[in-house]
Structures are given as structure tokens and as C-alpha cells.
Design a protein around this motif. Structure first.
Motif, mmCIF file in Angstrom:
data_model
loop_
_atom_site.group_PDB
_atom_site.id
_atom_site.type_symbol
_atom_site.label_atom_id
_atom_site.label_comp_id
_atom_site.label_asym_id
_atom_site.label_seq_id
_atom_site.Cartn_x
_atom_site.Cartn_y
_atom_site.Cartn_z
ATOM 1 N N SER A 185 1.158 -1.357 -0.230
ATOM 2 C CA SER A 185 0.274 -0.453 -0.014
ATOM 3 C C SER A 185 0.662 1.307 -0.120
ATOM 4 O O SER A 185 1.967 1.217 -0.148
ATOM 5 N N TRP A 186 0.428 2.122 -0.505
ATOM 6 C CA TRP A 186 1.276 3.435 -0.487
ATOM 7 C C TRP A 186 1.029 3.824 1.155
ATOM 8 O O TRP A 186 2.177 4.197 1.301
ATOM 9 N N GLU A 187 1.207 3.714 2.290
ATOM 10 C CA GLU A 187 0.831 4.591 3.472
ATOM 11 C C GLU A 187 2.422 3.487 3.736
ATOM 12 O O GLU A 187 2.829 3.731 4.785
ATOM 13 N N GLU A 226 -3.396 12.469 -1.753
ATOM 14 C CA GLU A 226 -4.596 12.593 -2.582
ATOM 15 C C GLU A 226 -5.221 11.307 -2.419
ATOM 16 O O GLU A 226 -6.835 11.518 -1.526
ATOM 17 N N LYS A 227 -5.190 9.978 -1.610
ATOM 18 C CA LYS A 227 -6.384 8.846 -1.502
ATOM 19 C C LYS A 227 -6.818 9.588 -0.081
ATOM 20 O O LYS A 227 -7.875 9.403 0.923
ATOM 21 N N TRP A 246 1.219 19.379 -5.958
ATOM 22 C CA TRP A 246 1.485 18.462 -5.679
ATOM 23 C C TRP A 246 1.987 17.737 -4.919
ATOM 24 O O TRP A 246 3.096 18.469 -4.809
ATOM 25 N N PHE A 250 -8.953 12.745 -4.050
ATOM 26 C CA PHE A 250 -9.729 12.402 -5.142
ATOM 27 C C PHE A 250 -8.845 10.637 -4.738
ATOM 28 O O PHE A 250 -7.712 11.086 -5.145
ATOM 29 N N PRO A 251 -9.021 9.688 -5.521
ATOM 30 C CA PRO A 251 -8.927 8.672 -6.049
ATOM 31 C C PRO A 251 -8.201 9.045 -7.066
ATOM 32 O O PRO A 251 -8.627 9.822 -7.969
ATOM 33 N N LEU A 252 -6.708 7.866 -6.958
ATOM 34 C CA LEU A 252 -6.230 9.035 -7.922
ATOM 35 C C LEU A 252 -6.126 7.897 -9.810
ATOM 36 O O LEU A 252 -6.318 9.281 -10.486
ATOM 37 N N GLU A 253 -7.472 6.901 -9.634
ATOM 38 C CA GLU A 253 -7.708 6.623 -10.670
ATOM 39 C C GLU A 253 -8.990 7.975 -11.452
ATOM 40 O O GLU A 253 -9.468 7.324 -13.116
ATOM 41 N N LEU A 254 -9.703 8.608 -10.537
ATOM 42 C CA LEU A 254 -10.099 9.292 -10.894
ATOM 43 C C LEU A 254 -10.629 10.098 -12.358
ATOM 44 O O LEU A 254 -9.100 10.978 -11.950
ATOM 45 N N GLY A 255 -11.254 10.270 -12.868
ATOM 46 C CA GLY A 255 -10.647 11.001 -14.218
ATOM 47 C C GLY A 255 -11.173 12.428 -13.955
ATOM 48 O O GLY A 255 -11.753 12.949 -13.924
ATOM 49 N N CYS A 309 0.872 9.907 -3.560
ATOM 50 C CA CYS A 309 -0.231 9.397 -3.742
ATOM 51 C C CYS A 309 -1.519 8.762 -1.853
ATOM 52 O O CYS A 309 -2.329 8.980 -2.204
#
Lengths: 148, 340
Positions: free
Chosen positions: B52-54, B146-147, B165, B151-156, B143
Motif C-alpha cells: 500500500s502507499w501508506e 491524495e487518497k 502536487w 480523490f482516488p488517483l484513477e478518478l478522471g 498517493c
């Protein structure tokens, strides 16, 4: 405190300094990409119709296929790039709705399938579903009463 | 008034507290930026072999810490305290990254200003005679941030031009009473400043007034002229906040613009790397200080630096409840030689 402005004045001042989104460019991109996604949907619709499906089946199947495409492109880490470029052009179509459900599911997989994927899957689409379904129930009741 | 206090918010460090070593690990995007040569290590991907990113962020913390000790040639037994923090809820990156360190630990939170908070507390511990060696460390991860915050990373979605950033990485500083500089000479501790900005995508504007307040107070408390410093550097105001900070300070009579920069602007090539207003996060100021600033001081290219990390003290809950964003900035004065 070193301050020469009220909060209201500062808000205005900060707004003046902040760069603005390029509305013309963003709208053009959204129009083109959103339009292209609709063209893909239309091609699928025409194809299904030519195979002899009736209108109801065709629109259901088209929606399903578009959702599948949205899911696959999200899983391939492409849909977020598309969204960064196109904005509302890829958020508004049904592929964007699929993206809004699959992306949190991917994100929270590390918290397990129950409290992660299951609980967080609708964290973005949830409000849309709640108010969409609620609105349709209200409209349905009005429709029923008008035809009573 | 306590004898070491000068002015309302500033303390003068009389006994020499120096920075014996620093360590910085950065993520792939930072490793592609203008400061890539200053990092000890650049990780190849954001997951870094973890699940996981954590976990990846904790691993970065652990690795940065052990690099710092090996660079300073110290054992864990010689470190009296670690003061660390990050952006994750309950500071889990620091807690988990350092759980095997067996060193007395203070977990702190000052959002993106945390490295200054931990450096200030560490310096006071040493100056007060409570410690010989203290490690100050912070981390952040694009990551995991953001989480937690967005929003989730893959959300457009599209990011607004004022957004920043979050820097992936960790920076650590070893403070000691036995070194030979660079020395920490003044600490100006910031107050919480809230000018009513509510947009969590415009943290530069939310934090700039805090930086203005701390920098102006530093010069008032110490009586130092602005050209005392070669570089005055804020933490992560980004392009928007940097412009505001320089402008407001000028209006207060402190024209710092010829020696002013911001870590969030320095760490990325904002246009080429598409980071909009610049970098942010606990690791932003920490890696820029531990990497660029410290190394340039050691080379002699910078002699006196006023390091002013900034933090936005909101949470997702406060944002959802419509609260504005309180902010803070702490100033740490770092000098190569002790003048008097």
C-alpha cells in the motif's frame, strides 16, 4: 499580527492573483472528447441494431458495453489521464460514471474487500445514486398521480 | 522574560546547535525535477515493493532515517530523541516507519511545516541541555495524501491551476551539540493565522499570510536587516502563495524579493511536470532543505538561510463542514559560521 486587509479584502486579492482555468481550451477539449465517446456509443448502437436487436435491448447493451470500456480504461490507468485532458468531456458520459465507481474500488483495495472495496466503492458515485434515484421516485409518484 | 527569548515569538540559540548531517529520499517525479542531483536516493515507483502507499511511505521514513544515521556515522544508541511527523491521520508514516528504531520518539503534526516544528523543538531540547543528538524527520507521499485528502488517483478529474502536487519523499536532519556547523541560531515560532480562504485547492493563498506574519515578526524580533540572509525560503506556498507572500511583505516594508524563493517552486519544473502551482507536503520543504539547501551551505554557496516551512492546518472534515483553512509558518535561521 502583520495584516493590512480584512478577510473579505484578502479573498478578493487572492482571487485576483490566482491563475484562471482556460475556459475556452477546456470547453473545446471537453466537446471533442465527449463527442468522440458519444460517437463510439453510436457505432455500437448501429452495430447492435444491424444485428437485429430491438431499441430497448440495443440501448441497454450499448450502456453496458460503454460501462465496460470505462472500467477497462480505468483499470489500465488511462482514464485519469483522459480526464485530466478532457475534464467534463470524460466525466459526464456513462464511462465517467463507471470510472467514479471503479477508481475508489481500486484505491481502497488495500483496506480489504469488505471495509475497503465494498464500503468505499460508492464514495463518489453514491450521492449521484441517492439523489438520482430519489428524484426518479418523486417524478414517478407525480407521473402516477397525473395519470390517476 | 526567559533569558533566551528575544521578542514575542523568537528565541536566540546561544549554545552552538549544529546540523551534523541530512538525508533525503525522493519519489520518481521529484527525481525528474530540477533538484534531482541533491537527493540521496530516488525511488523508482511510488509503491516501492510494498502493498500500500501508506506502507511505502513508512518504508521511505525508515530508509531515510537509517541513511541519516549512516551518513552521520551514528548508532541508534547515540540519538536521544526522534521528532517526526507526516500528513497521514495519526501520523502513521512516522509511527510505523520508526517503530523499530528503539529511540525516544515525539510524534508531531504541523502539516507541511512539520520539519520546522521538529527542528525547532529539537534545537530547544539540545540548547536546554536535555539532549546531545536529536533527529528531526518528516515525510509525505503523493498517493497516500491524495487518497486521504482528495480523490482516488484513477478518478478522471481536472486539477485547478492553483492546486499543488504533494511531494513523495522524506527529509531528515541530525541536530547535535558537538558539530561544527551549519548552526541553528534563531527560531521564530509561528502563530496560527486564518485569513478566511476556504478553497482546499488554493493552499498557497491560505498559507501565505502565515508566512508573512512569521517572516516580518522574525525581522522585528531579531532586529536583523533583510540582507543578513542569502536566502529566505518558504516551505510550499507554490507560485500563487509565493507571489502573495512577496507582495504582502513588501507592503509591510520588507522587500525580500531579490533573495526569496519557495521550496514548492524549486522542487518541480512546474510547467514541464504539470504540477500547476508547485509542490507541497511535509516532504517538500524537508527534502529541499536536507538536499539542496544543506548541500549548498556545505559547499559555501549559501551562508545564511532563513528557512520558513508553511502548513495548512485543515482536515477533510473541517473542509466538508465549510470551515476556512488556518495556517502556520515557523522560521529557522541557519548559519554556516557563528558570527559572534
Amino acid at each position: 499580527m502583520y495584516n493590512i486587509m480584512t478577510k473579505k479584502e484578502y479573498e478578493k486579492y487572492a482571487e485576483k492573483i490566482a491563475p484562471k482555468s482556460n475556459i475556452v481550451r477546456n470547453t473545446a477539449r471537453a466537446f471533442v472528447v465527449g463527442g468522440l465517446i458519444c460517437v463510439v456509443g453510436q457505432i455500437i448502437t448501429n452495430f447492435l441494431k444491424s444485428k437485429g436487436y430491438d431499441m430497448d435491448d440495443t440501448s441497454n447493451l450499448t450502456a453496458l458495453i460503454m460501462i465496460l470500456i470505462g472500467i477497462i480504461f480505468t483499470g489500465l490507468n488511462v482514464y485519469d489521464e483522459l480526464g485530466r485532458f478532457a475534464g467534463a468531456g470524460s466525466i459526464v458520459p456513462i464511462t465517467g460514471f463507471a470510472n467514479s465507481i471503479v477508481s475508489p474500488a481500486m484505491e481502497f483495495k488495500s483496506e480489504g474487500f469488505i471495509m475497503g472495496v465494498g464500503a468505499k466503492m460508492f464514495v463518489i458515485a453514491g450521492p449521484v445514486l441517492v439523489y438520482g434515484i430519489s428524484a426518479s421516485v418523486v417524478i414517478g409518484i407525480i407521473y402516477y398521480l397525473l395519470n390517476f | 522574560m526567559a533569558s533566551k527569548r528575544i521578542g514575542k515569538q523568537t528565541v536566540k540559540i546561544e549554545s552552538p546547535v549544529s546540523i551534523a548531517a541530512t538525508a533525503a529520499i525522493a519519489g520518481p517525479k521529484e527525481g525528474d525535477g530540477p533538484l534531482r542531483l541533491y537527493f540521496d536516493m530516488i525511488i523508482e515507483d511510488e509503491m516501492w515493493g510494498e502493498k500500500s502507499w501508506e506502507k511505502a511511505e513508512s518504508k521511505i521514513v525508515k530508509e531515510t532515517f537509517s541513511r541519516l544515521l549512516s551518513k552521520a556515522d551514528k548508532t541508534t544508541g547515540e540519538i536521544d530523541y526522534v521528532i517526526a511527523g507526516d500528513l497521514l491521520n495519526q501520523c502513521i508514516a512516522a509511527n510505523f516507519g520508526l517503530r523499530d528504531s528503539e529511540i525516544p520518539f515525539f510524534g508531531v503534526f504541523g502539516a507541511c511545516s512539520t520539519i520546522a516544528e521538529s527542528m525547532q523543538l529539537g534545537t530547544m531540547l539540545i540548547d536546554g541541555g536535555y539532549a546531545d543528538n536529536v533527529v528531526a524527520l518528516t515525510s509525505s507521499h503523493f498517493c497516500s495524501a491524495e487518497k486521504q485528502f482528495r480523490f482516488p488517483l484513477e478518478l478522471g478529474t481536472q486539477r485547478p491551476p492553483t492546486s499543488q502536487w504533494t511531494v513523495t519523499g522524506s527529509g531528515a536532519v541530525l541536530l547535535t551539540n558537538q558539530g561544527s556547523g551549519p548552526y541553528i541560531t534563531y527560531l521564530t515560532t509561528g502563530k496560527i493565522v486564518d485569513m478566511g480562504i476556504k478553497d482546499a485547492n488554493n493552499m498557497g493563498a491560505a498559507m501565505a499570510p502565515a508566512a508573512v506574519d512569521t517572516i516580518a515578526t522574525h525581522f522585528k524580533d531579531t532586529g536583523l536587516p533583510i540582507d543578513y540572509y542569502d536566502l529566505i525560503v518558504t516551505g510550499d506556498l507554490g507560485l500563487v502563495g509565493k507571489t502573495i507572500c512577496a507582495d504582502l511583505l513588501k507592503r509591510h516594508g520588507f522587500d525580500i524579493s531579490d533573495r526569496y524563493n519557495d521550496c514548492g517552486v524549486m522542487i518541480f519544473d512546474c510547467k514541464r511536470q504539470d504540477v500547476h502551482s508547485g509542490g507541497s507536503g511535509c516532504a517538500c520543504s524537508a527534502t529541499v532543505f536536507a538536499g539542496f539547501i544543506y548541500q549548498e551551505m556545505m559547499k559555501g554557496n549559501l551562508n545564511r538561510v532563513l528557512f520558513v516551512p508553511t502548513g495548512a492546518l485543515m482536515s477533510t472534515t473541517s473542509t466538508q463542514q465549510g470551515e476556512s483553512i488556518p495556517a502556520i509558518a515557523h522560521a529557522v535561521s541557519v548559519e554556516r559560521d557563528l558570527s559572534s
